[in-house]
Design an enzyme around this catalytic site. Structure first.
Site, PDB file in Angstrom:
ATOM      1  N   SER A  49       0.824  -1.212   0.000  1.00  0.00           N
ATOM      2  CA  SER A  49       0.000   0.000   0.000  1.00  0.00           C
ATOM      3  C   SER A  49       0.854   1.256   0.000  1.00  0.00           C
ATOM      4  CB  SER A  49      -0.873  -0.024   1.261  1.00  0.00           C
ATOM      5  OG  SER A  49      -1.476   1.230   1.471  1.00  0.00           O
ATOM      6  N   TYR A  93      -2.169  -1.491  11.050  1.00  0.00           N
ATOM      7  CA  TYR A  93      -2.425  -1.989   9.690  1.00  0.00           C
ATOM      8  C   TYR A  93      -1.291  -1.579   8.751  1.00  0.00           C
ATOM      9  CZ  TYR A  93      -3.795  -1.415   4.859  1.00  0.00           C
ATOM     10  OH  TYR A  93      -3.769  -1.413   3.491  1.00  0.00           O
ATOM     11  N   LYS A 119       1.992  -3.763   6.614  1.00  0.00           N
ATOM     12  CA  LYS A 119       2.440  -3.681   5.212  1.00  0.00           C
ATOM     13  C   LYS A 119       3.958  -3.445   5.158  1.00  0.00           C
ATOM     14  CE  LYS A 119      -1.520  -4.395   3.260  1.00  0.00           C
ATOM     15  NZ  LYS A 119      -1.788  -5.739   2.758  1.00  0.00           N
TER      16      LYS A 119
HETATM   17  C1  UD1 Z   1      -7.215   4.240   3.725  1.00  0.00           C
HETATM   18  C2  UD1 Z   1      -6.137   4.007   4.725  1.00  0.00           C
HETATM   19  C3  UD1 Z   1      -4.951   3.395   4.020  1.00  0.00           C
HETATM   20  C4  UD1 Z   1      -5.368   2.096   3.405  1.00  0.00           C
HETATM   21  C5  UD1 Z   1      -6.568   2.290   2.501  1.00  0.00           C
HETATM   22  C6  UD1 Z   1      -7.096   0.923   2.144  1.00  0.00           C
HETATM   23  C7  UD1 Z   1      -6.476   5.728   6.452  1.00  0.00           C
HETATM   24  C8  UD1 Z   1      -5.894   6.918   7.120  1.00  0.00           C
HETATM   25  N1  UD1 Z   1      -5.780   5.241   5.406  1.00  0.00           N
HETATM   26  O1  UD1 Z   1      -6.726   5.146   2.732  1.00  0.00           O
HETATM   27  O2  UD1 Z   1      -3.925   3.159   4.940  1.00  0.00           O
HETATM   28  O3  UD1 Z   1      -4.319   1.529   2.676  1.00  0.00           O
HETATM   29  O4  UD1 Z   1      -7.594   3.023   3.154  1.00  0.00           O
HETATM   30  O5  UD1 Z   1      -8.440   0.865   2.011  1.00  0.00           O
HETATM   31  O6  UD1 Z   1      -7.510   5.234   6.839  1.00  0.00           O
HETATM   32  N2  UD1 Z   1     -13.009  10.535   3.265  1.00  0.00           N
HETATM   33  C9  UD1 Z   1     -14.038  11.398   3.605  1.00  0.00           C
HETATM   34  N3  UD1 Z   1     -15.182  10.873   4.116  1.00  0.00           N
HETATM   35  C10 UD1 Z   1     -15.349   9.532   4.331  1.00  0.00           C
HETATM   36  C11 UD1 Z   1     -14.289   8.670   3.977  1.00  0.00           C
HETATM   37  C12 UD1 Z   1     -13.132   9.205   3.465  1.00  0.00           C
HETATM   38  O7  UD1 Z   1     -13.918  12.617   3.443  1.00  0.00           O
HETATM   39  O8  UD1 Z   1     -16.399   9.123   4.830  1.00  0.00           O
HETATM   40  C13 UD1 Z   1     -11.763  11.100   2.688  1.00  0.00           C
HETATM   41  C14 UD1 Z   1     -10.535  10.804   3.513  1.00  0.00           C
HETATM   42  O9  UD1 Z   1     -10.337  11.772   4.496  1.00  0.00           O
HETATM   43  C15 UD1 Z   1      -9.455  10.806   2.433  1.00  0.00           C
HETATM   44  C16 UD1 Z   1     -10.190  10.292   1.189  1.00  0.00           C
HETATM   45  O10 UD1 Z   1     -11.575  10.489   1.442  1.00  0.00           O
HETATM   46  O11 UD1 Z   1      -9.020  12.098   2.173  1.00  0.00           O
HETATM   47  C17 UD1 Z   1      -9.951   8.825   0.922  1.00  0.00           C
HETATM   48  O12 UD1 Z   1     -10.230   8.090   2.111  1.00  0.00           O
HETATM   49  P1  UD1 Z   1     -10.265   6.499   2.135  1.00  0.00           P
HETATM   50  O13 UD1 Z   1     -11.098   5.982   1.027  1.00  0.00           O
HETATM   51  O14 UD1 Z   1     -10.627   6.072   3.533  1.00  0.00           O
HETATM   52  O15 UD1 Z   1      -8.763   6.088   1.803  1.00  0.00           O
HETATM   53  P2  UD1 Z   1      -7.400   6.526   2.508  1.00  0.00           P
HETATM   54  O16 UD1 Z   1      -7.635   7.171   3.814  1.00  0.00           O
HETATM   55  O17 UD1 Z   1      -6.620   7.294   1.495  1.00  0.00           O
END
Ligand code: UD1
Length: 339
Positions: A125, A150, A154
């Site tokens: 990742s 988690y 990795k």
């Molecule tokens: C997350 C994990 C990452 C993992 C990946 C696998 C965290 C901090 N990181 O990535 O380690 O490898 O998932 O699935 O959890 N967002 C919102 N609202 C929401 C959900 C997300 O605004 O309800 C935003 C988040 O703040 C981020 C973006 O959307 O900026 C992507 O989020 P997400 O899909 O959870 O992925 P990551 O956080 O990048």
């Protein structure tokens, strides 16, 4: 080629099983169904016309894994997806994460050594980079201290693989995924989060479907053009295809080093608001969302330098953001029809 896909009934695993079978490889799946459903096998069969061989057990079980490899020493390559992946849960239950994700890897490597199966593709990742100092991030960027158990599994897994390769005939490719989203174009397989989704895309589609009231956008005060955080979203089918290329590269002995690492992204960064706009544009649905505070542990922005993967693997992500968000929506709608 006969390829073992661990975690093959999961989200990325199932799409990879489809692409492997489409490229005429024989697939055997091992999954303990802890976060997936056996009927995914029906989906893979429906799409490809072939039902992959399947065994249900936990790869963290040393005896069962050793016995499996003894019975299947004709496997030529392994793509190892099976792992827990919820960041928040890993903070609550670190030992569960270390036990599951690391023991299973060790058992697989032991099975590979004992049965002379040399080729491993590992599901890593971009979380290993944390907030990179330079963007886009290349494979040479330093590994930052993990934000969660988690993420640490990795990092440690890559080290375990690298150390094992140093002392044996094994070879490995670690694929560092950016943010996989979307679903197969048939909407027969896709992401199936259990309970409230943590990730952005399933939360968007569930909100649009009326399952969740409103999407919370975590922070609009980042140092980015619209203030929301930026990620490199990649279509899961593009990602799956990269695994076929990687495993073929290993088995056909095209590797330049015994342990190779590749970023898998598109090279394009999109903010949370841009993903929402893409969803609304591609589907014609209006999304209910509100801005809330930042989510602890989130990085501000990250996207991939894809040059190494593009040139060395001869692979490039092809699908754009609207195709990703639309396919995720079609999958969400197909789930409603199944209810
Ligand atoms: C997350 C994990 C990452 C993992 C990946 C696998 C965290 C901090 N990181 O990535 O380690 O490898 O998932 O699935 O959890 N967002 C919102 N609202 C929401 C959900 C997300 O605004 O309800 C935003 C988040 O703040 C981020 C973006 O959307 O900026 C992507 O989020 P997400 O899909 O959870 O992925 P990551 O956080 O990048």
């Amino acid at each position: 080629m006969k390829i073992l896909v661990t975690g093959g009934t999961g989200y990325i695993g199932s799409h990879t099983a489809v692409e492997l079978q489409n490229s005429d490889h024989e697939v055997i799946i091992v999954d303990n169904l802890s976060n997936s459903d056996k009927n995914v096998l029906d989906g893979i069969e429906k799409i490809t016309g072939i039902r992959p061989e399947f065994e249900e057990f936990n790869l963290a079980d040393k005896k069962k894994t050793a016995d499996f490899f003894k019975r299947h020493s004709d496997i030529e390559g392994i793509i190892h997806f099976a792992a827990y992946k919820a960041v928040g849960e890993s903070v609550e239950k670190p030992l569960m994460y270390y036990r599951n994700n690391l023991f299973s890897l060790v058992n697989i490597l032991q099975g590979m050594k004992d049965n002379h199966i040399p080729n491993l593709v590992f599901s890593s990742s971009c979380t290993v980079y944390g907030q990179p100092d330079e963007l886009p991030v290349t494979e040479k960027a330093p590994i930052k201290k993990a934000e969660s158990p988690y993420g640490n599994t990795k990092q440690i897994s890559e080290e375990i693989i690298s150390d094992t390769i140093e002392s044996s005939e094994l070879k490995g490719i670690a694929l560092r995924y950016f943010n996989p989203i979307g679903a197969h174009e048939t909407a027969i397989i896709g992401e199936l989060p259990i309970g409230v989704p943590n990730n952005l895309m399933p939360f968007i589609t569930q909100t649009a479907a009326g399952i969740r009231e409103s999407l919370r956008v975590f922070g609009d005060d980042y140092n980015t053009p619209d203030g929301t955080a930026i990620r490199d979203y990649i279509h899961v089918v593009d990602l799956a295809k990269a695994h076929v290329v990687a495993v073929e590269r290993m088995v056909n002995q095209k590797m330049k080093k015994d342990f190779e690492v590749f970023n898998l992204g598109t090279g394009n960064g999109y903010s949370v608001l841009e993903v929402i706009k893409s969803f609304e544009r591609s589907t014609g649905e209006k999304l209910n969302y509100k801005i809330v505070g930042r989510r602890p542990g989130d990085v501000e922005q990250v996207w991939a330098d894809t040059q190494f993967a593009n040139e060395e693997l001869g692979w490039k992500a092809e699908k754009g953001i609207d195709e990703m968000t639309l396919s995720a929506w079609k999958w969400q709608q197909s789930l409603k029809e199944k209810d």
